[in-house]
Scaffold this active site. Structure first.
Site, PDB file in Angstrom:
ATOM      1  N   SER A   1      31.530  58.612  47.342  1.00 23.28           N
ATOM      2  CA  SER A   1      31.948  59.958  47.721  1.00 23.28           C
ATOM      3  C   SER A   1      31.512  61.001  46.684  1.00 23.28           C
ATOM      4  O   SER A   1      30.336  61.258  46.510  1.00 23.28           O
ATOM      5  CB  SER A   1      33.462  59.970  47.947  1.00 23.28           C
TER       6      SER A   1
ATOM      7  N   LYS B   1      29.266  56.486  50.883  1.00 17.17           N
ATOM      8  CA  LYS B   1      30.266  57.266  51.628  1.00 17.17           C
ATOM      9  C   LYS B   1      29.794  58.721  51.666  1.00 17.17           C
ATOM     10  O   LYS B   1      30.098  59.515  50.791  1.00 17.17           O
ATOM     11  CB  LYS B   1      31.643  57.175  50.984  1.00 17.17           C
TER      12      LYS B   1
ATOM     13  N   ASP C   1      18.111  64.091  42.599  1.00 19.23           N
ATOM     14  CA  ASP C   1      17.219  64.981  43.349  1.00 19.23           C
ATOM     15  C   ASP C   1      16.553  66.012  42.452  1.00 19.23           C
ATOM     16  O   ASP C   1      15.376  66.351  42.632  1.00 19.23           O
ATOM     17  CB  ASP C   1      17.994  65.684  44.467  1.00 19.23           C
TER      18      ASP C   1
END
Length: 418
Positions: free
Chosen positions: A314, A339, A325
């Site tokens: 999460s 998740k 990224d």
């Protein structure tokens, strides 16, 4: 038994039917009588062609209630427990492991969790995806759990002699918690042991320290985040400043076994690390997008390594996914939990609440990691045998090795520039 007629009991009956009818459309029924955000829905508003609350189904559930009242062998039934089971059935019929109904006590526990203070044993617990049993992912320093010898990766099989198989994480945690001074016995499966372990723990007031920091060799700072609560942002800010005051030149962020938590908390922490741009964005069922931004004013300017494992979930995946990224850190460890959905809690006026999954989230590059997880840049499994033997942490050692090389490269660039 005389048929109960007041509205509350009628609603319990309706809820029973909805729990039986396994359909994703029953969410609307949760708002049948209970006010939410100042509005109340009437029966005429929910009895439509898309609702489980047809006249036929309402009549059938009354028949079921009458049959129970007439023939069930126990006369003194716990109507409160029956009602709670009905409401839980409504939400569980969605088939979503993250959506959940909370009783008054469970909701109070949940709120105390997010504040970082509660009454229990001081263990972090997550649900194992494979065994469907709760697994301890860590213990709070100086907590009753630590003192009793509970360890990360211990699987909880029973609580006070009762099997927890098939229970939700909230139900298990509710059984473990209790009044200060009382005791709870946990039946534990621990890898390497020939039999189950019976561990008795005395409950106490627990104040979660969600951040822990230390300085490693060669001015490498370490900051571990155990979960993202309302107290975490402040603790993180203090921890980073403490490490900077000690002349930190590189940073390890340890998110291993961090189950997640508050979206706002992880975004606030990300704003102390990331460049300008998206931290994460969400998309709901209607295609509406919401962006969570970083202004880039506090972008970290030293080498970073992030430790993750299969229980990093999460909010942990939001932070590690954004760092990956943007290429501002090296992700090390094992593929994360996967998740990639967001929940929202809807409190009701009677003190209960429902938590529902409301959207998917995506990393800044548009990656949907739900059910997939985040693959580390460097994959390395924890050597559990060495860790349990003498505390040797091969994943952390790898992070230190990587950061040393990055620091050396940075130093060479400075030398050339001079």
């Amino acid at each position: 038994m005389e048929e109960p007629r007041d509205n509350k009991i009628v609603m319990l009956i309706i809820g029973l039917l909805m729990g039986i009818a396994s359909t994703a459309l029953v969410v609307a029924a949760a708002f049948f009588i209970i006010k939410i955000k100042g509005f109340a829905f009437t029966s005429s508003q929910v009895q439509d062609t898309d609702s489980a609350l047809s006249e036929e189904t309402i009549n059938k559930v009354k028949i079921i209630e009458d049959t129970i009242g007439t023939y069930y062998y126990k006369v003194d039934m716990d109507r409160t427990a029956e009602a709670d089971a009905i409401y839980k059935g409504v939400v569980s019929s969605l088939g979503d492991p993250y959506s959940e109904y909370y009783t008054t006590d469970e909701y109070e526990d949940l709120m105390s969790d997010t504040q970082g203070i509660y009454y229990g044993i001081g263990a972090y617990v997550s649900m194992d995806k494979d065994t469907k049993l709760p697994r301890i992912t860590g213990t709070i320093k100086d907590s009753p759990a630590e003192a009793a010898g509970l360890k990360a990766n211990d699987v909880i099989y029973k609580v006070s002699g009762e099997s927890v198989h098939g229970m939700s994480l909230t139900e298990v945690v509710g059984m473990i918690r209790g009044e200060i001074g009382t005791k709870v016995e946990l039946t534990i499966y621990r890898e390497g042991e020939t039999d189950y372990l019976e561990i008795e723990v005395e409950r106490d007031k627990v104040e979660a320290q969600t951040i822990n920091t230390t300085m490693l060799e060669d001015n490498i700072g370490y900051i571990g985040i155990t979960e993202f609560d309302s107290v975490t942002t402040g603790q993180f800010t203090e921890g980073i400043q403490e490490l900077r005051d000690k002349k930190m030149e590189a940073l390890v962020i340890d998110l291993r076994s961090n189950p997640g938590g508050s979206l706002s908390a992880v975004c606030d922490i990300a704003r102390q690390l990331l460049p300008k741009g998206d931290i994460v964005y969400t998309v709901d069922r209607d295609g509406n997008r919401e962006d969570y931004k970083c202004d880039g004013e506090n972008e970290i300017d030293i080498p970073v390594a992030v430790l993750v494992n299969g229980y990093s979930a999460s909010a942990s995946e939001i932070l590690s996914g954004a760092i990956k990224d943007y290429g501002i850190g090296t992700i090390i460890g094992e593929t994360t939990y996967g998740k990639g959905v967001v929940q929202r809690i809807f409190p009701f006026t009677d003190g209960t609440a429902v938590k529902l999954t409301i959207s998917n989230y995506f990393t800044p590059n548009g990656n949907d990691i739900n059910g997939v997880g985040i693959t580390p840049d460097i994959e390395i499994a924890l050597d559990n045998e060495a860790y349990n033997k003498d505390g040797t942490d091969n994943q952390l050692n790898k992070a230190v090795e990587v950061l040393k090389k990055e620091m050396e490269k940075a130093g060479n660039k400075l030398d050339k520039a001079a």
